[in-house]
Scaffold this active site. Structure first.
Site, short mmCIF file in Angstrom:
data_model
loop_
_atom_site.label_atom_id
_atom_site.label_comp_id
_atom_site.label_asym_id
_atom_site.label_seq_id
_atom_site.Cartn_x
_atom_site.Cartn_y
_atom_site.Cartn_z
N GLU A 116 0.84 -1.20 0.00
CA GLU A 116 0.00 0.00 0.00
C GLU A 116 0.87 1.25 0.00
O GLU A 116 2.07 1.18 0.32
CB GLU A 116 -0.95 -0.01 1.20
CG GLU A 116 -0.24 -0.09 2.53
CD GLU A 116 -1.18 -0.40 3.70
OE1 GLU A 116 -2.01 -1.30 3.56
OE2 GLU A 116 -1.04 0.25 4.73
N LYS A 118 2.83 4.51 1.04
CA LYS A 118 3.32 5.08 2.30
C LYS A 118 3.04 6.57 2.21
O LYS A 118 3.70 7.30 1.48
CB LYS A 118 4.81 4.82 2.46
CG LYS A 118 5.36 5.33 3.78
CD LYS A 118 6.76 4.80 3.99
CE LYS A 118 7.43 5.27 5.27
NZ LYS A 118 6.98 6.47 5.90
N ASP A 120 3.02 10.38 3.23
CA ASP A 120 4.04 11.16 3.92
C ASP A 120 3.38 12.32 4.65
O ASP A 120 3.31 13.43 4.15
CB ASP A 120 5.04 11.67 2.88
CG ASP A 120 6.30 12.19 3.55
OD1 ASP A 120 6.49 11.93 4.75
OD2 ASP A 120 7.09 12.86 2.87
N TYR A 227 -4.85 3.23 7.81
CA TYR A 227 -4.19 2.02 7.31
C TYR A 227 -3.98 0.94 8.37
O TYR A 227 -3.28 -0.04 8.12
CB TYR A 227 -2.85 2.35 6.66
CG TYR A 227 -1.96 3.22 7.51
CD1 TYR A 227 -1.47 2.78 8.72
CD2 TYR A 227 -1.61 4.50 7.08
CE1 TYR A 227 -0.66 3.58 9.49
CE2 TYR A 227 -0.80 5.31 7.84
CZ TYR A 227 -0.32 4.84 9.06
OH TYR A 227 0.47 5.64 9.83
N LYS A 315 11.31 2.89 0.31
CA LYS A 315 11.19 4.32 -0.02
C LYS A 315 11.68 4.58 -1.44
O LYS A 315 12.72 4.04 -1.85
CB LYS A 315 12.03 5.13 0.96
CG LYS A 315 11.49 5.07 2.38
CD LYS A 315 11.15 6.45 2.85
CE LYS A 315 11.54 6.70 4.26
NZ LYS A 315 11.68 8.10 4.56
N CYS A 409 22.94 46.07 -1.39
CA CYS A 409 21.61 45.58 -1.73
C CYS A 409 21.37 45.79 -3.23
O CYS A 409 21.53 46.91 -3.73
CB CYS A 409 20.56 46.32 -0.92
SG CYS A 409 18.88 46.00 -1.49
N CYS A 412 18.64 48.72 -3.72
CA CYS A 412 18.80 50.14 -3.36
C CYS A 412 20.24 50.56 -3.21
O CYS A 412 20.54 51.73 -2.97
CB CYS A 412 18.03 50.44 -2.07
SG CYS A 412 18.78 49.67 -0.62
N CYS A 427 19.65 43.82 4.13
CA CYS A 427 19.81 45.21 3.70
C CYS A 427 19.26 46.06 4.83
O CYS A 427 18.13 45.85 5.27
CB CYS A 427 19.00 45.43 2.42
SG CYS A 427 18.58 47.16 2.12
N CYS A 432 14.47 50.98 1.58
CA CYS A 432 14.76 50.20 0.37
C CYS A 432 13.45 49.88 -0.36
O CYS A 432 12.51 49.37 0.25
CB CYS A 432 15.47 48.90 0.77
SG CYS A 432 15.57 47.68 -0.54
S1 IVH Z 1 1.97 0.92 9.09
C1 IVH Z 1 3.50 -1.03 12.96
N1 IVH Z 1 1.16 1.87 6.79
O1 IVH Z 1 5.11 5.58 8.07
C2 IVH Z 1 3.35 -0.45 11.62
N2 IVH Z 1 2.54 3.24 8.14
O2 IVH Z 1 7.82 4.48 9.68
C3 IVH Z 1 2.74 0.89 11.66
N3 IVH Z 1 2.94 5.45 7.20
O3 IVH Z 1 4.71 5.47 11.54
C4 IVH Z 1 2.81 1.66 10.42
N4 IVH Z 1 1.76 5.20 5.38
O4 IVH Z 1 3.45 7.26 10.15
C5 IVH Z 1 1.89 2.10 7.91
N5 IVH Z 1 0.33 2.61 4.76
C6 IVH Z 1 1.04 2.83 5.86
C7 IVH Z 1 1.69 4.05 6.07
C8 IVH Z 1 2.44 4.21 7.23
C9 IVH Z 1 2.52 6.02 6.08
C10 IVH Z 1 3.83 6.10 8.17
C11 IVH Z 1 3.42 5.97 9.60
C12 IVH Z 1 4.48 5.14 10.23
C13 IVH Z 1 5.66 5.43 9.33
C14 IVH Z 1 6.57 4.23 9.27
#
Ligand code: IVH
Length: 667
Positions: A116, A118, A120, A227, A315, A409, A412, A427, A432
């Protein structure tokens, strides 16, 4: 790489300090100084060294902990099930190792996994009891987080009450994020208001959830994807793949897309596909999470100190594009700060055209050894803001030129100075024209006096025609002078004059913010207008009086004091007075900050004659605060019918308990 225990010890110390500092900046200030990639490298080096020299491992090493400390200003909430983090990798080889290790631990079994996105953003945990939201918390240190219920409650996609058949208890985990398009708009508004931009949507989301004033969080386009779960009572799920459909029925949004897999090949192909589609998601992503589907298998695999053995995060590398640095331009800010900006040969980076990129400051340029004419590497910090991250020194021809910060600057011609201990160059000429333009733009911006039509281009013209010499001149503009400007039709003139006239009645805090006093943001401006009856009293106040106000403090207090003692500023203010601006603080509403409420923290529990939200509003409107959990800091527990565990906890801690009749009396 350190070889002896002696050299390893020194490096470990250094790395621990660095990781701690970056953790603090990331988690507590929402202002990271390095990229995730650089952070992960430091973390990995430290963790590898600790593994090679087990005698140097320590329980208080940042490798043994999750994230940052909870913030002080919020009430604290203990998670029912700890919130752990995930192991990270950038290497497909390590994803294969992860799967093979599980195959060894679960011999002769199929191991279906789910891949799934991740997201951010900021990890959050929400507790629903009998379908009603009880609280929302940040991850904090993994065990205890900040109570951000009020801020999460402002997010429209997060239900206050679950739909369908909710379980008795549901601790649900997810990632709060700021919409990518909303992020771009928010930054544009911040620039207009003279505020620093957020580096990426994640910091903006963290900054929004860290607001102690939920009204600010409410203005931010936040969302959450869920999630996972913590503690669940009243239903038994067997597989993660059932979770998203179930959460959806309850009204809790999921990540949108996910992929099942049960071999290394399928995992890698899902990771690649996710990478192709993720830029179209409304939330920012930085990787893929691979999780074992069966909860029974997860149980067998278990956890290490920091993360589960049944999940890993892969990542993605940020897309880096090469282009030529054509020039370094200098931007002069409202307070005179000179910021170098890269002028680039335009290129497409992560889906959009980039011709400018931030270079931060002179030290940063020197550290990276960026020269004009170089082929540079550009990447979008958090998929959004373009930044120069490296140089192809191997492609140099010898014609590249070193950049020097100008001694004068560029706008000016005045001297520039570097304040002690500061990286930025300023500056010092308050007249200015660049600073003047930025100050007027800030005064007129939406966050301050909100004068529609007085944007960058208009201000530029007016300053150039010498029609504006300071902010008070805005109120001396008239139809005759405006008609002479380029591209100003009759209608635009009327609209602008109308907007200017309307701005005269803006509340005092907006005027204070609009004056652009160094270090005085919205919250200090509001605090000043709340504390003092009018602008004249603020102007006359001593440094000590100013510094006593919450949200002001020493540095801000001095800055305000100095500002009102500069003759030029006093003159501007007198002109604003003659123009008829609002110098008096708004009358407090009759029931505002009522005695008995001001400065108190309340927890509401049990059944009352009004909804909790309505009761909370009554308390907030009178200067009190509302928190979701009882602690020693709680001033009162308002307990309705059938109050349960909170009532017991309050009694145990000696927190005064009030029933509804007592509360009505106090009102
Ligand atoms: S599962 C025990 N699923 O990424 C597992 N984390 O370092 C718990 N995150 O702390 C995390 N998307 O803040 C999980 N689909 C996803 C995620 C996700 C983002 C973040 C979350 C977590 C960090 C992992």
């Amino acid at each position: 790489m350190a070889e002896t225990e002696e050299t390893a010890r020194a490096r470990i110390d250094e790395l621990r300090r660095a990781v701690e500092e970056h953790n603090r900046r990331y988690h507590e200030e929402a202002a990271p100084a390095i990229s995730d990639r650089e952070y992960d490298k430091l973390f990995r080096e430290l963790s590898d060294l600790e593994k090679s020299f087990p005698r140097l491992a320590a329980a208080d090493s940042p490798t043994q902990r999750v994230g940052g400390k909870p913030l002080k200003a919020f009430a604290q909430i203990a998670h029912r099930v700890p919130m752990l983090s995930l192991d990270n990798t950038y290497s497909e080889e390590e994803v294969k190792d992860f799967y093979r290790r599980m195959e060894r631990l679960l011999p002769n079994q199929k191991i279906p996994v789910v891949i799934e996105p991740k997201a951010d953003g900021v990890a959050v945990s929400l507790l629903y009891e009998k379908g009603e939201i009880r609280y929302a918390a940040t991850r904090g240190d993994g065990t205890v987080g900040d109570d951000i219920t009020q801020n999460i409650a402002t997010i429209r996609s997060v239900p206050k009450r679950l739909k369908g058949n909710p379980p008795d208890v549901l601790e649900v985990r997810g990632e709060a994020y700021l919409d990518k398009s909303g992020f771009a708009k928010l930054n544009a508004e911040r620039t207009k208001a003279g505020l620093p931009e957020f580096a990426n949507p994640r910091n903006a989301a963290a900054g929004s959830l860290k607001q102690l004033d939920p009204a600010i969080a409410a203005q931010r386009p936040l969302g959450v994807i869920f999630y996972g779960t913590g503690s669940v009572e009243g239903i038994v799920l067997e597989k993660h793949s059932e979770l998203f459909a179930w959460l959806k029925k309850l009204g809790l949004p999921g990540p949108g897309r996910w992929w099942p897999a049960d071999s290394v090949e399928e995992i890698l192909s899902a990771i690649h596909e996710l990478d192709r589609v993720r830029h179209d998601f409304p939330y920012q992503t930085d990787g893929a999470v691979i999780k074992v589907d069966s909860f029974a298998q997860r149980e067998i695999l278990g956890f290490t100190a920091k993360s589960p053995r049944w999940a890993i995060a892969f990542k993605y590398e940020a897309e880096r594009v090469e282009t030529r640095l054509l020039d370094v331009l200098i931007q002069v800010g409202r307070t005179g700060t000179l910021t170098p900006v890269a002028a680039l040969e335009p290129v497409i980076v992560s889906g959009s055209r980039v011709a400018r990129a931030t270079l931060h400051n002179e030290e940063e340029i020197e550290r990276k050894d960026v020269r004009i004419g170089d082929v540079v590497l550009v990447e979008k910090a958090g998929e959004v803001i373009p930044a120069v991250v490296g140089v192809r020194t191997d492609l140099r021809t010898g014609t590249e030129k070193k950049f020097r910060m100008p001694k004068k600057c560029p706008e000016c011609g005045s001297e520039v100075v570097k304040d002690e201990g500061q990286v930025a160059v300023r500056c010092v000429n308050s007249q200015c024209p660049a600073q003047l333009r930025r100050r007027i733009e800030h005064f007129a911006s939406r966050g301050a006096m909100d004068i529609e039509g007085l944007g960058e281009a208009m201000v530029g013209q007016l300053v150039e025609h010498k029609l504006l010499g300071d902010v008070s001149d805005i109120y001396a503009l008239n139809a005759a002078t405006l008609n002479e400007l380029e591209r100003m039709g009759e209608k635009s003139v009327i609209n602008l004059l109308d907007a200017i006239a309307r701005s005269k009645s803006r509340p005092l805090w907006r005027l204070l913010f609009g004056l652009g006093i160094l270090h005085v943001g919205v919250s200090a401006s509001r605090a000043l207008a709340d504390h003092f009856p009018d602008l004249d009293t603020i102007m006359k106040s001593s440094m000590e009086e100013l510094q006593r106000i919450p949200d002001v403090g020493e540095v801000v207090g001095r800055s305000i004091h100095d500002f009102f003692r500069q003759p030029g500023n006093v003159e501007t203010i007198e002109k604003l007075r003659s123009a008829g601006l609002q110098f008096k603080a708004e009358e407090k509403k009759a029931d505002d900050s009522a005695p008995g409420f001001k400065g108190t923290t309340w927890v509401i529990t049990g059944t009352l004659s009004q909804s909790r939200d309505e009761i909370a509003e009554l308390i907030l409107g009178r200067g009190g605060k509302v928190s979701a959990s009882v602690s020693k800091k709680t001033s009162f527990l308002l307990a309705g019918e059938e109050a349960g565990s909170k009532l017991e906890k309050a009694k145990k801690l000696g927190v005064p308990v009030m029933d509804e009749a007592g509360f009505r009396n106090l009102l």
